[in-house]
Scaffold this motif. Structure first.
Motif, mmCIF file in Angstrom:
data_model
loop_
_atom_site.group_PDB
_atom_site.id
_atom_site.type_symbol
_atom_site.label_atom_id
_atom_site.label_comp_id
_atom_site.label_asym_id
_atom_site.label_seq_id
_atom_site.Cartn_x
_atom_site.Cartn_y
_atom_site.Cartn_z
ATOM 1 N N ARG A 67 6.067 5.886 -1.718
ATOM 2 C CA ARG A 67 5.124 5.174 -0.843
ATOM 3 C C ARG A 67 4.180 4.297 -1.659
ATOM 4 O O ARG A 67 3.907 3.152 -1.271
ATOM 5 C CB ARG A 67 4.345 6.180 0.007
ATOM 6 N N ILE A 68 3.712 4.806 -2.799
ATOM 7 C CA ILE A 68 2.831 3.995 -3.657
ATOM 8 C C ILE A 68 3.571 2.738 -4.118
ATOM 9 O O ILE A 68 3.006 1.643 -4.151
ATOM 10 C CB ILE A 68 2.329 4.808 -4.871
ATOM 11 N N SER A 69 4.844 2.884 -4.457
ATOM 12 C CA SER A 69 5.634 1.738 -4.944
ATOM 13 C C SER A 69 5.808 0.669 -3.863
ATOM 14 O O SER A 69 6.103 -0.484 -4.169
ATOM 15 C CB SER A 69 6.998 2.197 -5.462
ATOM 16 N N ASN A 70 5.623 1.053 -2.596
ATOM 17 C CA ASN A 70 5.739 0.092 -1.498
ATOM 18 C C ASN A 70 4.500 -0.789 -1.338
ATOM 19 O O ASN A 70 4.526 -1.765 -0.588
ATOM 20 C CB ASN A 70 5.999 0.826 -0.169
ATOM 21 N N PHE A 71 3.414 -0.444 -2.038
ATOM 22 C CA PHE A 71 2.200 -1.257 -1.934
ATOM 23 C C PHE A 71 2.349 -2.506 -2.803
ATOM 24 O O PHE A 71 2.521 -2.404 -4.013
ATOM 25 C CB PHE A 71 0.963 -0.460 -2.360
ATOM 26 N N LYS A 72 2.289 -3.655 -2.173
ATOM 27 C CA LYS A 72 2.521 -4.914 -2.897
ATOM 28 C C LYS A 72 1.289 -5.810 -2.936
ATOM 29 O O LYS A 72 1.374 -6.973 -3.308
ATOM 30 C CB LYS A 72 3.686 -5.692 -2.260
ATOM 31 N N GLY A 73 0.160 -5.286 -2.538
ATOM 32 C CA GLY A 73 -1.061 -6.090 -2.582
ATOM 33 C C GLY A 73 -1.547 -6.268 -4.013
ATOM 34 O O GLY A 73 -0.833 -5.988 -4.973
ATOM 35 N N ASN A 74 -2.755 -6.724 -4.157
ATOM 36 C CA ASN A 74 -3.367 -6.870 -5.476
ATOM 37 C C ASN A 74 -4.813 -6.410 -5.336
ATOM 38 O O ASN A 74 -5.695 -7.191 -5.012
ATOM 39 C CB ASN A 74 -3.282 -8.326 -5.939
ATOM 40 N N ALA A 75 -5.026 -5.109 -5.535
ATOM 41 C CA ALA A 75 -6.320 -4.511 -5.198
ATOM 42 C C ALA A 75 -7.053 -3.970 -6.418
ATOM 43 O O ALA A 75 -6.436 -3.489 -7.374
ATOM 44 C CB ALA A 75 -6.118 -3.380 -4.192
ATOM 45 N N THR A 76 -8.356 -4.060 -6.348
ATOM 46 C CA THR A 76 -9.216 -3.353 -7.296
ATOM 47 C C THR A 76 -9.919 -2.253 -6.510
ATOM 48 O O THR A 76 -10.437 -2.508 -5.418
ATOM 49 C CB THR A 76 -10.253 -4.299 -7.935
ATOM 50 N N PRO A 151 -12.293 13.702 1.454
ATOM 51 C CA PRO A 151 -11.134 13.564 2.339
ATOM 52 C C PRO A 151 -11.551 13.851 3.785
ATOM 53 O O PRO A 151 -12.499 14.597 4.024
ATOM 54 C CB PRO A 151 -10.164 14.635 1.835
ATOM 55 N N ALA A 152 -10.822 13.266 4.728
ATOM 56 C CA ALA A 152 -11.164 13.415 6.155
ATOM 57 C C ALA A 152 -11.284 14.882 6.567
ATOM 58 O O ALA A 152 -12.218 15.269 7.277
ATOM 59 C CB ALA A 152 -10.112 12.699 7.004
ATOM 60 N N ALA A 153 -10.361 15.716 6.091
ATOM 61 C CA ALA A 153 -10.385 17.138 6.460
ATOM 62 C C ALA A 153 -11.629 17.841 5.926
ATOM 63 O O ALA A 153 -12.226 18.689 6.606
ATOM 64 C CB ALA A 153 -9.122 17.829 5.949
ATOM 65 N N THR A 188 -6.729 14.024 -0.281
ATOM 66 C CA THR A 188 -7.221 12.756 -0.833
ATOM 67 C C THR A 188 -6.067 11.779 -1.005
ATOM 68 O O THR A 188 -6.154 10.612 -0.613
ATOM 69 C CB THR A 188 -7.924 12.986 -2.190
ATOM 70 N N ILE A 189 -4.978 12.265 -1.579
ATOM 71 C CA ILE A 189 -3.809 11.411 -1.823
ATOM 72 C C ILE A 189 -3.272 10.843 -0.504
ATOM 73 O O ILE A 189 -3.015 9.638 -0.397
ATOM 74 C CB ILE A 189 -2.723 12.194 -2.591
ATOM 75 N N GLU A 190 -3.140 11.686 0.513
ATOM 76 C CA GLU A 190 -2.628 11.220 1.802
ATOM 77 C C GLU A 190 -3.571 10.196 2.433
ATOM 78 O O GLU A 190 -3.131 9.168 2.965
ATOM 79 C CB GLU A 190 -2.410 12.408 2.752
ATOM 80 N N ASP A 191 -4.883 10.449 2.347
ATOM 81 C CA ASP A 191 -5.866 9.493 2.876
ATOM 82 C C ASP A 191 -5.731 8.121 2.169
ATOM 83 O O ASP A 191 -5.819 7.077 2.811
ATOM 84 C CB ASP A 191 -7.292 10.008 2.690
ATOM 85 N N LEU A 192 -5.515 8.167 0.859
ATOM 86 C CA LEU A 192 -5.407 6.913 0.082
ATOM 87 C C LEU A 192 -4.132 6.162 0.466
ATOM 88 O O LEU A 192 -4.150 4.925 0.570
ATOM 89 C CB LEU A 192 -5.408 7.224 -1.412
ATOM 90 N N LEU A 193 -3.036 6.878 0.672
ATOM 91 C CA LEU A 193 -1.788 6.241 1.081
ATOM 92 C C LEU A 193 -1.967 5.544 2.430
ATOM 93 O O LEU A 193 -1.478 4.424 2.637
ATOM 94 C CB LEU A 193 -0.659 7.258 1.159
ATOM 95 N N GLN A 194 -2.681 6.200 3.329
ATOM 96 C CA GLN A 194 -2.948 5.591 4.632
ATOM 97 C C GLN A 194 -3.823 4.344 4.485
ATOM 98 O O GLN A 194 -3.608 3.343 5.159
ATOM 99 C CB GLN A 194 -3.589 6.609 5.571
ATOM 100 N N MET A 195 -4.806 4.416 3.577
ATOM 101 C CA MET A 195 -5.659 3.265 3.328
ATOM 102 C C MET A 195 -4.848 2.076 2.798
ATOM 103 O O MET A 195 -5.095 0.928 3.157
ATOM 104 C CB MET A 195 -6.763 3.631 2.322
ATOM 105 N N LEU A 196 -3.846 2.379 1.971
ATOM 106 C CA LEU A 196 -2.968 1.334 1.426
ATOM 107 C C LEU A 196 -1.970 0.811 2.459
ATOM 108 O O LEU A 196 -1.320 -0.212 2.253
ATOM 109 C CB LEU A 196 -2.199 1.863 0.214
ATOM 110 N N GLY A 197 -1.823 1.553 3.566
ATOM 111 C CA GLY A 197 -0.883 1.157 4.599
ATOM 112 C C GLY A 197 0.566 1.403 4.224
ATOM 113 O O GLY A 197 1.465 0.664 4.636
ATOM 114 N N VAL A 198 0.811 2.464 3.434
ATOM 115 C CA VAL A 198 2.193 2.777 3.002
ATOM 116 C C VAL A 198 2.613 4.155 3.459
ATOM 117 O O VAL A 198 1.796 4.993 3.787
ATOM 118 C CB VAL A 198 2.344 2.678 1.462
#
Length: 198
Positions: A67-76, A151-153, A188-198
């Motif tokens: 899922r991380i590899s699917n993120f193609k943006g350019n983010a800081t 994290p949300a939880a 935390t990891i799942e929340d971040l993946l959702q933030m990345l939209g992946v």
């Protein structure tokens, strides 16, 4: 806003540099932030041990890596933090684990008390809660999203306790530590993946 972000980036740390900073603070019986009390120094020591443990033990599943590899943006990712913050000791190593897996994410850490103008733009319920992750477009400096301080939880756990008891006590802080230890960074990891939209 972009000027405030740019100014903060000039004083930012990479994650390895931040870890070195905390290790040196522990060696010198000190802490980040404006409050240099004995309590804050002790929290920094405790958090150094927590971060050391999470740096070794937070795991990313094959599905997460894909899922991380699917993120193609350019983010800081700018993370506002302090060495004495208990939530940060659990959350920031997980943020680092995700960021280091992508060439499209540049992780920078800044200290809350020396970046007040930035912190004031990203309050949580009116408070200067950390850690706070600000996701910006690396090229345009546009703010794309924010995350934190928990994290949300974990946020729900604290909010439910506060609603029932009216305040944050030592008991909920202990419950939260147990929650973090059982969760092992996965929320935390799942929340971040959702933030990345992946």
């Amino acid at each position: 806003m972009s000027d405030i972000i740019k100014a903060s980036l000039k004083t930012s740390y990479t994650y390895p540099d931040y870890r070195d900073l905390v290790i040196n603070l522990v060696a010198n019986e000190s802490t980040t932030g404006n409050d240099k009390s004995e309590d804050m120094v002790e929290y920094t020591k405790l958090n150094d041990r927590r971060m050391k443990r999470w740096d070794k033990t937070v795991k990313l599943s094959e599905d997460t890596l894909m899922r991380i590899s699917n993120f193609k943006g350019n983010a800081t990712w700018i993370v506002i933090t302090e060495s004495w913050c208990g939530d940060a000791a659990h959350v920031v190593p997980a943020i680092h684990k995700v960021a280091e897996q992508s060439d499209h994410i540049d992780l920078k850490l800044v200290l809350r008390d020396t970046n007040e103008a930035l912190m004031n733009q990203f309050l949580t319920n009116g408070g200067k809660s950390v850690p706070k992750l600000i996701m910006i477009d690396t090229e345009t400096i546009e703010v794309l999203n924010t995350y934190g301080p928990r994290p949300a939880a974990a946020n729900k756990l604290v909010a439910d306790y506060k609603a029932k008891h009216g305040e944050i006590t030592a008991e909920i802080k202990e419950d939260l530590q147990v929650w973090y230890n059982n969760d092992k960074g996965q929320s935390t990891i799942e929340d971040l993946l959702q933030m990345l939209g992946v």
